[in-house]
Scaffold this motif. Structure first.
Motif, PDB file in Angstrom:
ATOM      1  N   PHE A  88       0.833  -1.195   0.000  1.00  0.00           N
ATOM      2  CA  PHE A  88       0.000   0.000   0.000  1.00  0.00           C
ATOM      3  C   PHE A  88       0.873   1.252   0.000  1.00  0.00           C
ATOM      4  O   PHE A  88       2.040   1.221   0.409  1.00  0.00           O
ATOM      5  CB  PHE A  88      -0.910   0.038   1.241  1.00  0.00           C
TER       6      PHE A  88
ATOM      7  N   SER B 194      -5.151   9.201   2.900  1.00  0.00           N
ATOM      8  CA  SER B 194      -5.731   8.160   2.057  1.00  0.00           C
ATOM      9  C   SER B 194      -4.762   7.004   1.895  1.00  0.00           C
ATOM     10  O   SER B 194      -3.545   7.209   1.798  1.00  0.00           O
ATOM     11  CB  SER B 194      -6.080   8.747   0.675  1.00  0.00           C
TER      12      SER B 194
ATOM     13  N   TYR C 279      -3.957   3.653  -0.462  1.00  0.00           N
ATOM     14  CA  TYR C 279      -4.205   3.124  -1.807  1.00  0.00           C
ATOM     15  C   TYR C 279      -3.498   1.785  -1.951  1.00  0.00           C
ATOM     16  O   TYR C 279      -2.318   1.626  -1.589  1.00  0.00           O
ATOM     17  CB  TYR C 279      -3.684   4.113  -2.848  1.00  0.00           C
ATOM     18  N   SER C 280      -4.220   0.787  -2.453  1.00  0.00           N
ATOM     19  CA  SER C 280      -3.648  -0.545  -2.642  1.00  0.00           C
ATOM     20  C   SER C 280      -2.943  -0.616  -3.988  1.00  0.00           C
ATOM     21  O   SER C 280      -3.555  -0.397  -5.046  1.00  0.00           O
ATOM     22  CB  SER C 280      -4.759  -1.600  -2.567  1.00  0.00           C
TER      23      SER C 280
ATOM     24  N   ARG D 149      -6.887   0.227  -6.085  1.00  0.00           N
ATOM     25  CA  ARG D 149      -8.043   0.992  -5.603  1.00  0.00           C
ATOM     26  C   ARG D 149      -7.792   1.487  -4.175  1.00  0.00           C
ATOM     27  O   ARG D 149      -6.950   0.943  -3.445  1.00  0.00           O
ATOM     28  CB  ARG D 149      -9.320   0.162  -5.646  1.00  0.00           C
ATOM     29  N   PHE D 150      -8.514   2.555  -3.842  1.00  0.00           N
ATOM     30  CA  PHE D 150      -8.372   3.135  -2.513  1.00  0.00           C
ATOM     31  C   PHE D 150      -9.051   2.246  -1.475  1.00  0.00           C
ATOM     32  O   PHE D 150     -10.077   1.624  -1.735  1.00  0.00           O
ATOM     33  CB  PHE D 150      -8.990   4.539  -2.479  1.00  0.00           C
ATOM     34  N   ARG D 151      -8.469   2.225  -0.278  1.00  0.00           N
ATOM     35  CA  ARG D 151      -9.033   1.461   0.824  1.00  0.00           C
ATOM     36  C   ARG D 151      -9.655   2.366   1.897  1.00  0.00           C
ATOM     37  O   ARG D 151     -10.796   2.174   2.285  1.00  0.00           O
ATOM     38  CB  ARG D 151      -7.951   0.573   1.458  1.00  0.00           C
ATOM     39  N   GLU D 152      -8.908   3.327   2.382  1.00  0.00           N
ATOM     40  CA  GLU D 152      -9.389   4.226   3.421  1.00  0.00           C
ATOM     41  C   GLU D 152      -9.051   5.664   3.051  1.00  0.00           C
ATOM     42  O   GLU D 152      -7.942   5.955   2.600  1.00  0.00           O
ATOM     43  CB  GLU D 152      -8.756   3.902   4.777  1.00  0.00           C
ATOM     44  N   THR D 153     -10.005   6.550   3.246  1.00  0.00           N
ATOM     45  CA  THR D 153      -9.778   7.976   2.995  1.00  0.00           C
ATOM     46  C   THR D 153     -10.490   8.775   4.081  1.00  0.00           C
ATOM     47  O   THR D 153     -11.654   8.528   4.386  1.00  0.00           O
ATOM     48  CB  THR D 153     -10.301   8.399   1.615  1.00  0.00           C
TER      49      THR D 153
END
Length: 636
Positions: free
Chosen positions: A478, A501, A503-504, A509-513
Motif C-alpha cells: 500500500f 488516504s 491506496y492498494s 483501488r483506494f481502501r481508506e480515505t
C-alpha cells in the motif's frame, strides 16, 4: 471630658485618614454635609463626627447619601438615618436606617429595598459582609417593576455576588398575592445561568399530554454540588426523578421512575457520568464513567430526550487509566446498554502501552502495545491477547524527514477451547516535510507526507471473527498519502484542511480515505466537515458537512449527513432569526434522500415577556408528533 465644635450652614469637602492597629496603611473616607459636629476625646483627638443635611459619605466600596449620619473614628462604625441611599459593587440600596463598619466592610440595612440587576427586592433587614448579602423576611425577583410580575418571598436569602443566590423557606408568588409553590430551600446559580425551576407541558403520541416540573439547587456553599429533582404528570403516565451534578468533580448522575395509569409495571432508567483523578497502583490515575441503564429505548426517548440525542447507539464505558513510569496502563469495559445494535462488547479490556521512546545512543525508536480483551458477541465470549511492537528510525534529508519502520503483531484468539494464532508483519518507510510561509500577520503551514508499506498476515480477514479494525486489515502493498494545511492570523486559525488516504498497489483501488476541514470565508461564512470512507472488505462511510452563514440576527446552516451503519443519508438544514430582544425563532429540517421525505422537522419559538420567557417547540419524526410549551421567569 468631651469637647465639641459645631459648623452650621456650610458645606465641607474633607478627607479624614483613619489609622488603627488593624489598618496600618489607613482607610480614606470622603464626606460632605450641610453641618458637622466634631467630638473630641480627653486627649484632644477627633473621636466622633455628627453630620446632618445632604450628607454624602464615600468609601472605597460604598457611596452613601442620607439626612443624618454619625461616624465613630475609633470603632469605624457609621450610623445613618433619614432617606438612606447607598451604592455598592452589588447594586443600589435604599433604607430607613443603616449601620456600617468601614474597617470590617460589613453592615446592616433596615427596611430596605435594592436594585442589583438582574435582581431586585425588599427586606426587613439586609446584612452585608464584603461580597455576601443576607436578606431577612423579604422578597427577590428579576422583574424591575414596583409591583413585580412574580417574586420569591423568603424568610432568609443569601446572595454571594457573582456566585449564587440561596433562599430558605421560600414561596413563589405570581402577581401580588397568588402563591404557587413553597420550597424549604432553593438555589439560583449565577455562574451557570440555569433556572432553579422550569415548568413545561408537552404532547406526544406515546405519552399524550404531559406536565413537567424540574428543580435544581446547590447543596454546598462553594457550588460544587447541585441537586436536581423532576416531576412528570400526564394522561398516560406519571414519574419522578432525581439527580446530582458536580462541575468541580465532573460528576453527573440522574435517575427516573415512571408508571403508566393502565397498571403496567414501573419502568426506570438512569445515567451516570464521571471523570475523576484517583490513586492507582501508587500513582495518579484517571477514572472515566459513561454509563446508562434503561428499560428500553422507548423509555430512553420518552424521559431522557436530550440524553437520547447524544447517547443513542453509543456504548457504555468504564475506564481507569494510570501512568506506570513511562508506560500507560488502562483497564476498561464497553457494554451495549441493552441496545442489540451494539453487538460487540469488551468485558473487560486490559491495555499496557509503552509510548515511543528512543533507544539509548541509537537513532532508533521503540513502542509497544499489549491488549488482552474479553469480547462478548452474540452471546459468545472470545478472548483476544494481542501485542504489537514497532521499531522506527528517523533521518533528515534536506527538507524531508525520512522514517523507516517495522511493526510486528501477534494475536491469539480463544473461544470455548478453540484457539487461533494470527501473526502480522508490516514494514515500510515514510517521507514528510513542513513548509511555512509568513505574510505580515498571516502564517500558512503545509505538511505533505508519503509512505509505502507492505503488510502480511497468517490469516485473511474473512478467516477471523471480526471484533474491530484489527480483523479487517488486508494484506498487500500500500501507499499512504497525507496532506494538511492551515492558515493563521496571529493566534487565530482561519482555516485547516487535512486528508489521509490509503491506496492498494496490488488491486489499484483506494481502501481508506479521511477528509476533515474547517474554513472561514469572510466574516459571515464557515464551512466544516468530517468524512471517513472505507473501501475495504467491510466498506463503510460516515460524514458530516455543513455550510454556516451568520449575519447580524440571522443564522443559516445547510449540510449533508450520511452513515452506512446508522442507515442515515440525507440533508440537514437549520435557520435561526433573532427578530429583536423579545422574539426569536428557529427551524430545523432533515431530508432523507433514500426515503424521499422530510422525516424530521422542528420549530422553536421564544418570546420574552418582560421578566418571563415563553418557549414553544414542535417536533415531528418517525415516532410521531410532539410539542412542548415552557414558561419560566428569566432568572440570573
Amino acid at each position: 471630658m468631651d469637647i465639641r465644635f459645631t459648623f452650621p450652614g456650610v458645606v465641607f469637602a474633607v478627607m479624614l485618614l483613619l489609622c488603627s492597629p488593624s489598618f496600618s496603611s489607613g482607610r480614606a473616607v470622603y464626606y460632605t454635609a450641610d453641618s458637622m459636629n466634631v467630638e473630641f476625646d480627653t486627649f484632644g483627638e477627633a473621636e466622633k463626627l455628627v453630620l446632618s443635611g445632604n450628607v454624602r459619605i464615600s468609601l472605597e466600596e460604598v457611596n452613601l447619601a442620607c439626612g443624618k449620619a454619625v461616624f465613630n473614628k475609633v470603632s469605624g462604625e457609621i450610623e445613618a438615618s433619614e432617606g438612606i441611599e447607598a451604592e455598592t459593587l452589588e447594586g443600589k440600596f435604599t433604607a430607613e436606617r443603616l449601620s456600617y463598619n468601614v474597617y470590617e466592610g460589613r453592615g446592616v440595612l433596615f427596611n430596605a429595598s435594592f436594585s442589583a440587576p438582574p435582581l431586585y427586592g425588599r427586606a426587613e433587614k439586609i446584612e452585608r459582609e464584603k461580597e455576601t448579602l443576607i436578606l431577612h423576611n423579604g422578597y427577590v425577583t428579576t422583574c424591575d417593576r414596583p409591583e413585580p410580575h412574580y417574586r420569591f418571598s423568603v424568610d432568609r436569602l443569601t446572595y454571594v455576588y457573582g456566585e449564587y443566590l440561596r433562599a430558605e423557606r421560600m414561596r413563589f408568588f405570581l402577581g401580588k398575592n397568588v402563591s404557587i409553590f413553597y420550597f424549604p430551600r432553593i438555589t439560583i446559580d449565577q455562574k451557570t445561568g440555569e433556572p432553579p425551576l422550569a415548568v413545561s407541558s408537552s404532547s406526544s403520541a406515546r405519552l399524550g399530554e404531559t406536565f413537567d416540573m424540574s428543580f435544581q439547587h446547590r447543596v454546598s456553599r462553594d457550588g460544587s454540588l447541585i441537586l436536581k429533582e423532576r416531576l412528570s404528570l400526564g394522561n398516560e403516565a406519571f414519574g419522578v426523578g432525581a439527580g446530582i451534578r458536580s462541575v468541580k468533580n465532573n460528576l453527573d448522575v440522574s435517575a427516573f421512575l415512571a408508571h403508566r395509569w393502565d397498571g403496567s409495571d414501573w419502568q426506570g432508567g438512569g445515567w451516570a457520568g464521571l471523570i475523576s483523578p484517583i490513586p492507582f497502583f501508587g500513582s495518579q490515575g484517571r477514572l472515566v464513567v459513561d454509563w446508562r441503564w434503561m428499560d428500553d429505548n422507548e423509555f430512553f426517548y420518552d424521559f431522557f430526550r436530550d440524553l437520547y440525542s447524544e447517547k443513542f447507539r453509543s456504548y457504555n464505558h468504564f475506564s481507569v487509566t494510570s501512568l506506570l513510569g513511562e508506560n500507560i496502563f488502562n483497564i476498561g469495559i464497553r457494554e451495549n446498554a441493552g441496545d442489540p445494535f451494539l453487538g460487540i462488547e469488551k468485558m473487560p479490556e486490559i491495555r499496557f502501552f509503552t509510548p515511543e521512546h528512543r533507544v539509548p545512543r541509537l537513532p532508533v525508536f521503540f513502542e509497544n502495545d499489549l491488549r488482552i480483551t474479553n469480547f462478548r458477541k452474540e452471546g459468545e465470549y472470545w478472548q483476544r491477547s494481542m501485542d504489537t511492537a514497532r521499531i522506527s528510525a528517523r533521518k533528515k534529508a534536506g527538507r524531508f524527514l525520512l522514517s523507516p519502520y517495522l511493526s510486528l503483531t501477534g494475536a491469539d484468539y480463544r473461544n470455548s477451547g478453540d484457539s487461533i494464532f494470527n501473526f502480522r508483519g508490516e514494514s515500510g518507510a515514510s517521507a514528510s516535510m513542513l513548509l511555512r510561509r509568513n505574510e505580515g500577520d498571516f502564517t500558512g503551514y503545509i505538511r505533505p507526507s508519503l509512505s509505502i508499506f507492505r503488510r502480511d498476515s497468517k490469516y485473511d480477514p474473512g478467516e477471523l471473527e471480526p471484533f474491530d479494525r484489527e480483523e479487517t486489515l488486508d494484506d498487500g502493498t500500500f501507499t499512504a498519502l497525507g496532506m494538511s494545511w492551515s492558515s493563521w492570523e496571529k493566534d487565530s486559525c482561519l482555516g485547516s484542511v487535512s486528508m489521509d488516504s490509503v491506496y492498494s498497489l496490488d488491486d489499484g483501488r483506494f481502501r481508506e480515505t479521511i477528509l476533515r476541514y474547517s474554513l472561514r470565508i469572510g466574516e459571515r461564512i464557515t464551512v466544516s466537515g468530517d468524512n471517513e470512507w472505507d473501501f475495504g472488505s467491510e466498506g463503510s462511510s460516515f460524514g458530516v458537512n455543513d455550510i454556516i452563514y451568520e449575519s447580524g440576527r440571522y443564522r443559516f446552516n445547510l449540510g449533508t449527513r450520511y452513515d452506512d451503519q446508522g442507515d442515515v443519508f440525507g440533508l440537514a438544514a437549520g435557520f435561526r432569526h433573532d427578530v429583536n430582544s423579545m422574539w426569536r425563532y428557529s427551524m430545523k429540517l432533515f431530508y432523507d434522500v433514500e426515503e424521499n421525505s422530510f422525516n424530521r422537522q422542528s420549530l422553536d419559538i421564544r418570546r420574552k415577556l418582560h421578566c418571563w420567557e415563553l418557549n414553544l417547540r414542535i417536533d415531528r419524526d418517525d415516532d410521531g408528533f410532539s410539542f412542548y410549551i415552557f414558561a419560566y421567569p428569566v432568572f440570573i
